[in-house]
Each structure stands twice: as structure tokens, then as C-alpha cells.
Design a protein around this motif. Structure first.
Motif, mmCIF file in Angstrom:
data_model
loop_
_atom_site.group_PDB
_atom_site.id
_atom_site.type_symbol
_atom_site.label_atom_id
_atom_site.label_comp_id
_atom_site.label_asym_id
_atom_site.label_seq_id
_atom_site.Cartn_x
_atom_site.Cartn_y
_atom_site.Cartn_z
ATOM 1 N N LYS A 164 0.518 3.186 4.505
ATOM 2 C CA LYS A 164 0.082 1.844 4.898
ATOM 3 C C LYS A 164 1.005 1.227 5.943
ATOM 4 O O LYS A 164 0.555 0.793 7.012
ATOM 5 N N ALA A 165 2.311 1.159 5.637
ATOM 6 C CA ALA A 165 3.256 0.513 6.550
ATOM 7 C C ALA A 165 3.705 1.449 7.668
ATOM 8 O O ALA A 165 3.895 1.023 8.811
ATOM 9 N N GLY A 166 3.883 2.722 7.328
ATOM 10 C CA GLY A 166 4.399 3.667 8.311
ATOM 11 C C GLY A 166 3.384 4.110 9.345
ATOM 12 O O GLY A 166 3.717 4.309 10.521
ATOM 13 N N PHE A 167 2.125 4.276 8.909
ATOM 14 C CA PHE A 167 1.102 4.819 9.806
ATOM 15 C C PHE A 167 -0.099 3.893 10.012
ATOM 16 O O PHE A 167 -1.033 4.250 10.729
ATOM 17 N N GLY A 168 -0.100 2.736 9.371
ATOM 18 C CA GLY A 168 -1.211 1.815 9.531
ATOM 19 C C GLY A 168 -2.494 2.272 8.876
ATOM 20 O O GLY A 168 -3.591 1.874 9.283
ATOM 21 N N ILE A 169 -2.369 3.117 7.854
ATOM 22 C CA ILE A 169 -3.526 3.632 7.131
ATOM 23 C C ILE A 169 -3.695 2.820 5.853
ATOM 24 O O ILE A 169 -2.907 2.947 4.914
ATOM 25 N N ALA A 170 -4.708 1.972 5.820
ATOM 26 C CA ALA A 170 -4.883 1.054 4.689
ATOM 27 C C ALA A 170 -5.252 1.785 3.406
ATOM 28 O O ALA A 170 -4.826 1.401 2.320
ATOM 29 N N ASP A 171 -6.047 2.839 3.507
ATOM 30 C CA ASP A 171 -6.503 3.588 2.329
ATOM 31 C C ASP A 171 -6.307 5.072 2.599
ATOM 32 O O ASP A 171 -7.159 5.715 3.227
ATOM 33 N N TYR A 172 -5.182 5.621 2.173
ATOM 34 C CA TYR A 172 -4.884 7.028 2.467
ATOM 35 C C TYR A 172 -5.863 7.977 1.789
ATOM 36 O O TYR A 172 -6.140 9.074 2.288
ATOM 37 N N ARG A 173 -6.419 7.555 0.663
ATOM 38 C CA ARG A 173 -7.392 8.409 -0.031
ATOM 39 C C ARG A 173 -8.630 8.635 0.834
ATOM 40 O O ARG A 173 -9.085 9.765 1.024
#
Length: 335
Positions: A166-175
Motif C-alpha cells: 500500500k505505502a511502498g508501491f501504491g497498491i491499495a489491494d494487493y490481493r
């Protein structure tokens, strides 16, 4: 009429003062519930050792399974007296600055930072070589289809893994993101994930654990692996959001990390004991004392407990700690 008004005001004042006094009261139970971690990990082993130690020397204590997020919430709500968590997560919970903390968990405070906590992203070596990846940043940039696993939601591992994406790559939902790449996401215990990785049912297994982790050694004994590092710029973003730091995995601990291995940087945090803020001050002082004076015994369960020192036991910054713990660690640090 004036007398009646004055009488009512006096009664209201009494109730106000009584309520304040009650809210300031602390709790001293006859026995403690210590919330550890999932079976197979360091927290599970150390939780049992701590419960046995406190039972024999201070107060009956039962060790029960738990998770870093759940332990904070349950300590706040008095569903357990104390347990393991991560220091950065306690800070997030106290402010309710991120999910899954909807409301501040102000009654969950730190009793002691115990030892450094590393978050490992472990990949099968054949998978890493096939796709030419040496870091988590490579995997995300290339959007490699990945069979991924971490520990279940509510654990410190899943919380920080989610935070990295979320914070490192801006991916809100890694799933959802990993599935969109053609991969999969599942949740497993430490030992279960190790077996899935060894049996080639997983490509990457991510979790948080101490600096010297038997579970990593177990995985290395079952299959060839690569520890995926994280670029410093990514680590800085995670640190800004969650208060984590950067730890380097030194050669000589794991056979997969040698002098010839590129530097492996990982998300760094502390395993801490989180405790009810309304627990009796002297009781918490004594819990710290017994734990500190028996580190050598506890190290037989988890060697990382040897990292516990008065100088780092109380976290800095705006993280709230228990007054009984602050008093004990301050006293022994002066000796």
C-alpha cells in the motif's frame, strides 16, 4: 430555590468526581491471559515460555493464540491482559491512523520492545531465476504472475505485508492486484507456508519474524530460496507511513545469504509486548522485572529475546507505554 440549585450542583459535582476516580482506577486480576501468536512461530514458543515463567514466579498466566492486530484490539477491550504485537502497529492503533483500526486503541500500550522484527519475502530460487527478479520491486515492476501467501489477516505479518504494497508501491489491494497479474493469494501458518513453498505450490511466502528465525532455516532445508530485498526508496515510503525502519540481513545467519549475495534490505520493526493501560502499575513493573531477570531461561525458547535491553525497551516518539514499565526500565537503565 437557591438552596435546591446549590444542592443539585453539589450532587452533580460528587458524581463527577466519583466518576473521575473510578475511571482512574487500575485493574489487578488474579490471573493473566497472554495473547501470543499462531502455532509454529517464535511468538507461539516465547508466549508459552513467558506464561510458564510468570506463573512460577509471579501470577498465574495462560498463553493463548493470537495475532498482532487482534492482540492490540483485545488488550484495549480487556479481552486479554497482554500479548505480542509490533511497535509500529501499536502506534497506528493508538491513533487509528490506518485500517484495520476503526477507533483508537488507547488502552493498549507498550510494556517492552523485545527484539528486532524482520519482514521477509521468500521466493523459490527457480521462480526468481526464471523471471529475473532479485527484489520485491522487480516482482511488482514486472507484474510477475505469483502464487503468493502470507499469514492470516489480523496478524502482524499480514498487516505489514499489506502496508508494504500500500505505502511502498501504491497498491491499495494487493490481493486483487496479484490476481490481476495472473497469480493467487492465500493465507497459511508458518509451517504450512513452508511446506507449500517446498512442494512448489507457492512462489513467494511473506511473513514477519525475528532476526534469527528457525522457520527460515526450515524453509532453506526443504528447498532453494532467495530472500527478496526491497529498494531503499520503497522502504522509506513504508517507514513514513508506519514508523518502520530499514534492517539489513547479514551474511552468516542463513545459507541463502552469503558475502556474495547482493545486500538484502528488509522492513524493520520491533516485536513488543502490548499490555492493557489500566493494568496495575506495580504488577506491570513486576512482570517486566521477572522477564528481564530471566532472559537466559527465555532464550532457550527464542534466542532473539537476548536482544532485550533497558535502553531500547521503551519506544521513542509519541507511542504510549505503561507507567509501570517506564518506571522499571528507567530504574534498571541507570544501574
Amino acid at each position: 430555590m437557591k438552596k435546591r440549585v446549590l444542592l443539585l450542583a453539589a450532587v452533580a459535582l460528587i458524581f463527577t468526581l466519583t466518576g473521575s476516580a473510578l475511571s482512574a482506577q487500575t485493574v489487578k486480576p488474579d490471573q493473566l491471559r497472554f495473547m501470543a501468536g499462531p502455532p509454529g512461530g517464535n511468538w507461539f514458543a516465547l508466549g508459552g515460555a513467558l506464561a510458564d515463567l510468570w506463573t512460577s514466579k509471579l501470577i498465574p498466566t495462560t498463553s493463548i493464540t493470537g495475532g498482532a492486530v487482534a492482540n492490540i484490539i483485545n488488550a484495549h477491550n480487556a479481552k486479554g491482559e497482554l500479548g505480542f504485537s509490533n511497535t509500529s502497529m501499536v502506534a497506528v492503533g493508538q491513533k487509528a491512523s490506518d485500517a484495520p483500526f476503526k477507533d483508537p486503541t488507547g488502552n493498549a500500550v507498550v510494556m517492552a520492545n523485545l527484539y528486532t522484527q524482520y519482514t521477509y519475502f521468500i521466493a523459490r530460487k527457480d521462480f526468481a531465476e526464471k523471471h529475473g527478479i532479485t527484489s520485491l520491486d522487480d516482482l511488482v515492476t514486472k507484474k510477475v504472475p505469483t502464487r503468493f501467501a502470507t499469514l492470516k489477516t489480523g496478524t502482524g505479518s499480514e498487516f505489514i505485508v499489506n502496508g508494504v504494497f500500500k505505502a511502498g508501491f501504491g497498491i491499495a489491494d494487493y490481493r486483487k492486484e496479484l490476481k490481476d497479474w495472473g497469480g493467487s493469494v492465500e493465507y497459511a501458518s508458518y509451517s504450512g507456508g513452508a511446506d507449500l513453498l517446498a512442494d512448489n505450490h507457492l512462489d513467494v511466502f511473506a511473513f514477519s519474524v525475528g532476526k534469527v528465525a528457525s522457520i527460515v532455516m526450515q524453509i532453506e532445508s526443504q528447498t532453494d530460496i532467495v530472500l527478496l530485498g526491497i529498494e531503499q526508496a520503497t522502504l522509506d515510503k513504508v517507514g513514513e507511513a508506519y514508523g518502520t525502519v530499514t534492517f539489513t540481513v547479514d551474511p552468516g545467519i542463513y545459507k541463502s545469504v552469503t558475502e556474495q549475495t547482493p545486500t538484502v534490505k528488509a522492513v524493520g520493526d520491533y516485536t513488543c509486548v502490548v499490555v492493557r493501560g489500566d493494568l496495575d502499575e506495580q504488577l506491570v513493573y513486576d512482570l517486566c522485572k521477572v522477564m528481564h531477570e530471566n532472559q537466559e531461561l527465555l532464550s532457550k525458547a527464542v534466542v532473539d529475546i537476548n536482544e532485550l535491553t533497558p535502553a531500547t525497551a521503551i519506544p521513542g516518539g509519541a507511542i504510549n507505554s505503561h507507567p509501570g514499565a517506564v518506571r522499571y526500565w528507567n530504574e534498571v537503565s541507570k544501574n
